[in-house]
Write a protein that holds these residues in place. Structure first.
Motif, mmCIF file in Angstrom:
data_model
loop_
_atom_site.group_PDB
_atom_site.id
_atom_site.type_symbol
_atom_site.label_atom_id
_atom_site.label_comp_id
_atom_site.label_asym_id
_atom_site.label_seq_id
_atom_site.Cartn_x
_atom_site.Cartn_y
_atom_site.Cartn_z
ATOM 1 N N LYS A 1 0.813 -1.228 0.000
ATOM 2 C CA LYS A 1 0.000 0.000 0.000
ATOM 3 C C LYS A 1 0.842 1.270 0.000
ATOM 4 O O LYS A 1 0.325 2.359 -0.249
ATOM 5 N N ARG B 1 2.041 2.234 2.882
ATOM 6 C CA ARG B 1 1.448 2.793 4.114
ATOM 7 C C ARG B 1 2.515 3.026 5.168
ATOM 8 O O ARG B 1 3.379 2.175 5.388
ATOM 9 N N SER C 1 -7.933 -0.921 4.305
ATOM 10 C CA SER C 1 -8.626 -0.779 3.030
ATOM 11 C C SER C 1 -7.622 -1.058 1.907
ATOM 12 O O SER C 1 -6.431 -0.796 2.039
ATOM 13 N N ASN D 1 -6.545 0.068 -0.920
ATOM 14 C CA ASN D 1 -6.160 1.128 -1.859
ATOM 15 C C ASN D 1 -4.692 1.484 -1.633
ATOM 16 O O ASN D 1 -4.137 1.167 -0.580
ATOM 17 N N SER E 1 -10.719 4.925 -0.721
ATOM 18 C CA SER E 1 -10.887 3.494 -0.453
ATOM 19 C C SER E 1 -11.681 2.843 -1.584
ATOM 20 O O SER E 1 -12.536 3.483 -2.192
ATOM 21 N N GLU F 1 -15.882 3.272 5.431
ATOM 22 C CA GLU F 1 -15.334 2.272 6.334
ATOM 23 C C GLU F 1 -16.147 2.174 7.632
ATOM 24 O O GLU F 1 -17.015 2.993 7.902
ATOM 25 N N HIS G 1 -5.566 11.535 3.215
ATOM 26 C CA HIS G 1 -6.498 10.434 3.004
ATOM 27 C C HIS G 1 -7.442 10.710 1.859
ATOM 28 O O HIS G 1 -7.801 11.858 1.620
HETATM 29 MG MG MG Z 1 -7.814 3.104 4.708
#
Ligand code: MG
Ligand code: TXA
Length: 344
Positions: A54, A56, A141, A143, A149, A178, A234
């Protein structure tokens, strides 16, 4: 990496997806909120690969998904009475509870916190996958970090094809935002992220539930929010989004003016609105007739603006209802907090 795109779901293919998870692979799967990107929550290396796929930040913890409320003790060290009540009413479903974690839940899942986020999804494919894997599934999620998302398999294929082992295609997520995250370890249970279960719904079972101040406010530099995800960018499409908030009439007027100005500046302009007029935009998408429908359409609409190379988007927010908080939370973030209040 060659990603298997699974469109035919039966006992055999589901068993294979479960095996991939159990053995350390990454599988994207549908849930009733958004698609998740799953890995074996007990396998540190597998969980690390979620962050890599991701892009992330590693200090943003993941939600652990289990198939049945009865299994919660395998992930949480204690389950307070009010958490039990909330789960009894809303799980399986779009609710996530933060509880003290069992020691063997990996620090990679919880980003070093002593607490863990737990969700029991209601989507039959999500539950079948957890059962087939035979282990709790850590899943954010599905994405790329920072992007909206995914609520459709095609969104996941767009972001994750070539980066993960498999994608299970299971139609549209019917909620579209979410889960609601409630911290049950605080003195007062506190909603950290509004979502599929409204604050009003929660208060029918747990009247003293509070709402965290960061739900609608951006996190100041150096501030440490309770929900680490709150400090990151986000839901942002490539287009530059501005929220226009107020009454239906005044937001219609303001957006029409803004569209005309942006077009005069040579921009390709998108509008996401409840009002049934076209605003003179290059692409007008409807956000439905209430915030429940808005929630359901929001992420797909943000992606559609990018597909059509829209550079500027004006999003109308003109009614307050139970789902309004969840929609505004996503909208404000997707707009990087660029909000115009029309003042009525
Ligand atoms: Mg997320
Ligand atoms: O509906 C959903 O919740 C979806 C589906 C796939 O289940 N999942 C999801 O995960 O939205 P993700 O990773 O995109 O968002 C999880 C949020 C993050 O903002 C993270 O910071 C927060 O949950 N979180 C996770 N563990 C936490 C903890 N122990 N304490 C506070 N916040 C936590």
């Amino acid at each position: 990496m060659n990603t298997v795109i699974l469109r035919e779901i039966n006992n055999e293919t589901m068993a294979e997806m479960g095996r991939i998870i159990r053995n350390g692979g990454l599988v994207s799967f549908p849930t009733e909120t958004v698609y998740g990107l799953g890995a074996n929550a007990c396998d540190d290396t597998a969980v690390q690969s979620i962050y890599a796929a991701k892009g992330r930040p590693s200090d943003n913890p993941l939600i652990v998904h289990i198939a049945d409320v009865a299994d919660i003790g395998t992930v949480a060290r204690e389950v307070p009475e009010n958490a039990k009540k909330i789960l009894e009413k809303f799980a399986p479903g779009p609710i996530t509870v933060i509880l003290k974690k069992q020691p063997y839940i990996s620090n990679t899942v919880t980003a070093g916190l002593d607490t863990v986020a737990i969700r029991i999804p209601s989507h039959p494919i999500a539950r079948a996958l957890i059962r087939a894997a035979g282990v709790p599934i850590a899943a954010p999620s599905s994405n790329l970090s920072g992007k909206p998302s995914p609520t459709k398999a095609e969104h996941v294929i767009h972001d994750m094809n070539g980066r993960i082992d498999a994608i299970i295609c299971g139609g549209e997520s019917n909620i579209g935002v979410e889960s609601t995250i409630v911290d049950m370890t605080a003195e007062r249970p506190t909603v950290l992220r509004p979502g599929g279960i409204t604050l009003e719904d929660l208060r029918t079972v747990c009247p003293d539930v509070a709402a965290d101040s960061h739900i609608l406010q951006s996190v100041a530099e150096g501030e440490q929010p309770k929900c680490p995800g709150m400090k990151y960018k986000h839901y942002a499409p490539d287009a530059d989004v501005t929220v226009v908030e107020g009454s239906r009439e005044s937001t219609e007027k303001k957006i029409s003016e803004l569209v005309a100005k942006a077009k005069a500046d040579g921009k390709k302009v998108g509008v996401l609105a409840m009002s049934d007029i076209d605003f003179g935009a290059d692409l007008k998408l409807s956000s439905g007739k209430n915030n429940k429908e808005f929630a359901n359409r929001l992420f797909d609409a943000l992606r559609e603006f990018d597909n059509q190379k829209i550079s500027v988007v004006y999003a109308q927010f003109c009614i307050q209802d139970g789902y309004g908080l969840a929609v505004k939370n996503r909208l404000y973030k997707s707009a990087g907090n660029k909000i115009i209040y029309t003042g009525d």
